[in-house]
Design an enzyme around this catalytic site. Sequence first.
Site, PDB file in Angstrom:
ATOM      1  N   HIS A  13       0.874  -1.202   0.000  1.00 24.52           N
ATOM      2  CA  HIS A  13       0.000   0.000   0.000  1.00 24.52           C
ATOM      3  C   HIS A  13       0.893   1.228   0.000  1.00 24.52           C
ATOM      4  O   HIS A  13       1.473   1.590   1.017  1.00 24.52           O
ATOM      5  CB  HIS A  13      -0.896  -0.004   1.246  1.00 24.52           C
ATOM      6  CG  HIS A  13      -1.878   1.142   1.293  1.00 24.52           C
ATOM      7  ND1 HIS A  13      -3.209   0.967   1.621  1.00 24.52           N
ATOM      8  CD2 HIS A  13      -1.733   2.480   1.076  1.00 24.52           C
ATOM      9  CE1 HIS A  13      -3.829   2.130   1.589  1.00 24.52           C
ATOM     10  NE2 HIS A  13      -2.956   3.071   1.273  1.00 24.52           N
ATOM     11  N   HIS A  15       1.405   5.347  -1.874  1.00 20.08           N
ATOM     12  CA  HIS A  15       0.970   6.428  -2.763  1.00 20.08           C
ATOM     13  C   HIS A  15       2.214   6.958  -3.468  1.00 20.08           C
ATOM     14  O   HIS A  15       3.066   7.591  -2.829  1.00 20.08           O
ATOM     15  CB  HIS A  15       0.266   7.530  -1.966  1.00 20.08           C
ATOM     16  CG  HIS A  15      -0.946   7.010  -1.264  1.00 20.08           C
ATOM     17  ND1 HIS A  15      -2.191   7.001  -1.858  1.00 20.08           N
ATOM     18  CD2 HIS A  15      -1.092   6.420  -0.058  1.00 20.08           C
ATOM     19  CE1 HIS A  15      -3.060   6.437  -1.027  1.00 20.08           C
ATOM     20  NE2 HIS A  15      -2.414   6.074   0.071  1.00 20.08           N
ATOM     21  N   LEU A  16       2.303   6.680  -4.760  1.00 20.37           N
ATOM     22  CA  LEU A  16       3.487   7.121  -5.516  1.00 20.37           C
ATOM     23  C   LEU A  16       3.249   8.442  -6.234  1.00 20.37           C
ATOM     24  O   LEU A  16       4.194   9.028  -6.765  1.00 20.37           O
ATOM     25  CB  LEU A  16       3.886   6.048  -6.539  1.00 20.37           C
ATOM     26  CG  LEU A  16       4.449   4.745  -5.957  1.00 20.37           C
ATOM     27  CD1 LEU A  16       4.654   3.711  -7.069  1.00 20.37           C
ATOM     28  CD2 LEU A  16       5.762   4.989  -5.220  1.00 20.37           C
ATOM     29  N   ARG A  17       1.990   8.881  -6.262  1.00 19.57           N
ATOM     30  CA  ARG A  17       1.632  10.141  -6.942  1.00 19.57           C
ATOM     31  C   ARG A  17       1.983  10.091  -8.432  1.00 19.57           C
ATOM     32  O   ARG A  17       2.098   9.041  -9.015  1.00 19.57           O
ATOM     33  CB  ARG A  17       2.297  11.359  -6.262  1.00 19.57           C
ATOM     34  CG  ARG A  17       2.134  11.403  -4.733  1.00 19.57           C
ATOM     35  CD  ARG A  17       0.699  11.424  -4.277  1.00 19.57           C
ATOM     36  NE  ARG A  17       0.582  11.741  -2.865  1.00 19.57           N
ATOM     37  CZ  ARG A  17      -0.427  11.346  -2.091  1.00 19.57           C
ATOM     38  NH1 ARG A  17      -1.405  10.597  -2.580  1.00 19.57           N
ATOM     39  NH2 ARG A  17      -0.474  11.681  -0.827  1.00 19.57           N
ATOM     40  N   ASN A  41      -5.410   6.769  -6.139  1.00 16.90           N
ATOM     41  CA  ASN A  41      -6.112   8.035  -5.861  1.00 16.90           C
ATOM     42  C   ASN A  41      -5.360   9.236  -6.426  1.00 16.90           C
ATOM     43  O   ASN A  41      -5.029  10.181  -5.719  1.00 16.90           O
ATOM     44  CB  ASN A  41      -6.384   8.195  -4.352  1.00 16.90           C
ATOM     45  CG  ASN A  41      -5.123   8.271  -3.504  1.00 16.90           C
ATOM     46  OD1 ASN A  41      -4.085   7.736  -3.889  1.00 16.90           O
ATOM     47  ND2 ASN A  41      -5.202   8.943  -2.364  1.00 16.90           N
ATOM     48  N   LYS A  99      -9.588  -0.677  -5.164  1.00 17.71           N
ATOM     49  CA  LYS A  99      -9.559   0.077  -3.914  1.00 17.71           C
ATOM     50  C   LYS A  99     -10.915   0.729  -3.672  1.00 17.71           C
ATOM     51  O   LYS A  99     -11.431   1.453  -4.534  1.00 17.71           O
ATOM     52  CB  LYS A  99      -8.469   1.160  -3.993  1.00 17.71           C
ATOM     53  CG  LYS A  99      -8.292   1.991  -2.729  1.00 17.71           C
ATOM     54  CD  LYS A  99      -7.689   1.199  -1.592  1.00 17.71           C
ATOM     55  CE  LYS A  99      -7.692   1.985  -0.283  1.00 17.71           C
ATOM     56  NZ  LYS A  99      -6.611   2.962  -0.200  1.00 17.71           N
ATOM     57  N   HIS A 136     -10.498   1.100   2.366  1.00 17.27           N
ATOM     58  CA  HIS A 136     -10.223   2.174   3.324  1.00 17.27           C
ATOM     59  C   HIS A 136     -11.361   2.109   4.335  1.00 17.27           C
ATOM     60  O   HIS A 136     -12.478   2.540   4.055  1.00 17.27           O
ATOM     61  CB  HIS A 136     -10.162   3.549   2.643  1.00 17.27           C
ATOM     62  CG  HIS A 136      -9.809   4.650   3.605  1.00 17.27           C
ATOM     63  ND1 HIS A 136      -8.599   5.300   3.589  1.00 17.27           N
ATOM     64  CD2 HIS A 136     -10.495   5.160   4.652  1.00 17.27           C
ATOM     65  CE1 HIS A 136      -8.548   6.180   4.579  1.00 17.27           C
ATOM     66  NE2 HIS A 136      -9.696   6.120   5.241  1.00 17.27           N
ATOM     67  N   HIS A 174      -4.462  -0.363   6.224  1.00 17.61           N
ATOM     68  CA  HIS A 174      -3.906   0.481   7.294  1.00 17.61           C
ATOM     69  C   HIS A 174      -4.769   0.478   8.557  1.00 17.61           C
ATOM     70  O   HIS A 174      -5.270   1.517   8.974  1.00 17.61           O
ATOM     71  CB  HIS A 174      -3.627   1.912   6.813  1.00 17.61           C
ATOM     72  CG  HIS A 174      -4.683   2.518   5.911  1.00 17.61           C
ATOM     73  ND1 HIS A 174      -6.022   2.540   6.227  1.00 17.61           N
ATOM     74  CD2 HIS A 174      -4.579   3.132   4.712  1.00 17.61           C
ATOM     75  CE1 HIS A 174      -6.679   3.143   5.269  1.00 17.61           C
ATOM     76  NE2 HIS A 174      -5.840   3.508   4.333  1.00 17.61           N
ATOM     77  N   ASP A 247       1.513   2.765   3.433  1.00 16.71           N
ATOM     78  CA  ASP A 247       0.638   3.932   3.241  1.00 16.71           C
ATOM     79  C   ASP A 247       1.471   5.214   3.186  1.00 16.71           C
ATOM     80  O   ASP A 247       0.987   6.289   3.556  1.00 16.71           O
ATOM     81  CB  ASP A 247      -0.442   4.034   4.323  1.00 16.71           C
ATOM     82  CG  ASP A 247      -1.557   5.001   3.938  1.00 16.71           C
ATOM     83  OD1 ASP A 247      -1.739   5.265   2.732  1.00 16.71           O
ATOM     84  OD2 ASP A 247      -2.231   5.502   4.855  1.00 16.71           O
ATOM     85  N   HIS A 251       2.978  14.530   0.685  1.00 17.45           N
ATOM     86  CA  HIS A 251       2.353  15.820   0.355  1.00 17.45           C
ATOM     87  C   HIS A 251       3.447  16.864   0.544  1.00 17.45           C
ATOM     88  O   HIS A 251       4.313  16.708   1.413  1.00 17.45           O
ATOM     89  CB  HIS A 251       1.206  16.140   1.322  1.00 17.45           C
ATOM     90  CG  HIS A 251       0.010  15.260   1.172  1.00 17.45           C
ATOM     91  ND1 HIS A 251      -0.998  15.506   0.265  1.00 17.45           N
ATOM     92  CD2 HIS A 251      -0.340  14.116   1.806  1.00 17.45           C
ATOM     93  CE1 HIS A 251      -1.927  14.566   0.364  1.00 17.45           C
ATOM     94  NE2 HIS A 251      -1.546  13.695   1.283  1.00 17.45           N
TER      95      HIS A 251
HETATM   96  C1  NCD Z   1      -3.498   9.147   1.716  1.00 18.89           C
HETATM   97  C2  NCD Z   1      -3.087  10.121   0.609  1.00 18.89           C
HETATM   98  O1  NCD Z   1      -2.576  11.193   0.915  1.00 18.89           O
HETATM   99  O2  NCD Z   1      -3.261   9.776  -0.571  1.00 18.89           O
HETATM  100  N1  NCD Z   1      -3.462   9.830   2.968  1.00 18.89           N
HETATM  101  C3  NCD Z   1      -3.347   9.276   4.203  1.00 18.89           C
HETATM  102  O3  NCD Z   1      -3.421  10.010   5.187  1.00 18.89           O
HETATM  103  N2  NCD Z   1      -3.161   7.999   4.367  1.00 18.89           N
HETATM  104  C4  NCD Z   1      -4.842   8.562   1.417  1.00 18.89           C
HETATM  105  C5  NCD Z   1      -5.207   7.374   2.270  1.00 18.89           C
HETATM  106  O4  NCD Z   1      -4.629   6.301   2.137  1.00 18.89           O
HETATM  107  O5  NCD Z   1      -6.114   7.508   3.118  1.00 18.89           O
HETATM  108 ZN    ZN Z   2      -3.323   5.076   1.548  1.00 16.61          ZN
END
Ligand code: NCD
Ligand code: ZN
Length: 345
Positions: A13, A15-17, A41, A99, A136, A174, A247, A251
């Site tokens: 899990h 987030h690679l953006r 996402n 997801k 989620h 998570h 996770d 940001h």
């Molecule tokens: C994740 C994100 O920023 O994409 N943020 C987080 O706090 N975990 C989204 C997510 O997995 O809920």
């Molecule tokens: Zn996540």
Amino acid sequence: MDELILTQPDDWHIHLRDGAALTAVAPHSADVFGRVMAMPNLKPPVTTVSAAQAYRQRILGALPPNTSCIPLLSLYLTESTTVAEVEAAAHSGFIVGFKYYPMGATTHSELGVSDLSRCREVLHAMAKSGLPLQVHGEVTDPAVDVFDREAVFIHRQLIPLLESHPDLRVIFEHITTRAAVEFIQGAGAGVAATITPQHLLYNRNALFQGGLRPHHYCLPVLKREEHRQALLHAVASGHPRFFLGTDSAPHSQSTKEASCGCAGIYSAHAALPLYAEAFESVGALSLLEGFASHFGADFYGLPRNQHRIRLIRQSWTVPPHYPFGSETLIPLRANETLAWKVVQI
Ligand code: NCD
Ligand code: ZN
């Protein structure tokens, strides 16, 4: 123990953006993990096999040249997802789950699902093809206290979901609470959970330590100490349906340190050292390999990695920030010292 040799782990899990952010963060994961499960996402979200194919190419382009790291993808479930898309995903060879974001639950979940009963046919097709639903697990009802949203989700959504789709494979992503741990322990073989480093290492006091700490804010939010203890006991029991999913959710500094800061903790720069610290705190270092490298692959029905990695006890200091396109990214434990380090074999 000052050295650990592990089967190469996977991050189930992350987030690679996209764009410059993807280029900035992808190498951190590629240096360590055999496979990374890239969350869908993005803006707009990755809802189709063709969008996922294109995203996969962009991820491959952002990985270091000689990496063996393989990106796997998850498709973003919407109320318009079709059975044909599920079947195409199952045949794609690189999409290994869908997801489920309850609409409004977290970052970029606006196009998520508001009523899962509208996805009945699609969930049925997923169960039939063996593609798991990556959940989620938080309700979005504003009347529910933010710290209770995961526990309430179990009763309002997860139990009914599994009752109506007993063959659906589900990953409760998570998890953060004792209730979720107990739910997994009591559930069947088709239900598993991922656990992040931050939920093993911090309780909710970390959000308010001497002032408001935006870099400790993620969703699901950190919980009380008793819940952290329950997560630690779960991983220290060697139970095969708890496995690694960081996770890691980058940001920019400016969007975290804001009047309405984004949810997400960046941990990919130090994922394994952070997990090693958590496991060592409960005398369970020998169980790290199962959690990090075996159980996730087994649950997804994929082979375990062939390569090995080496973790040594060698302190290093996390940089104050990393470049993040034209911005900066503040990593978990910025300026702090970690005890474990990954070195190449
Ligand atoms: C994740 C994100 O920023 O994409 N943020 C987080 O706090 N975990 C989204 C997510 O997995 O809920
Ligand atoms: Zn996540």
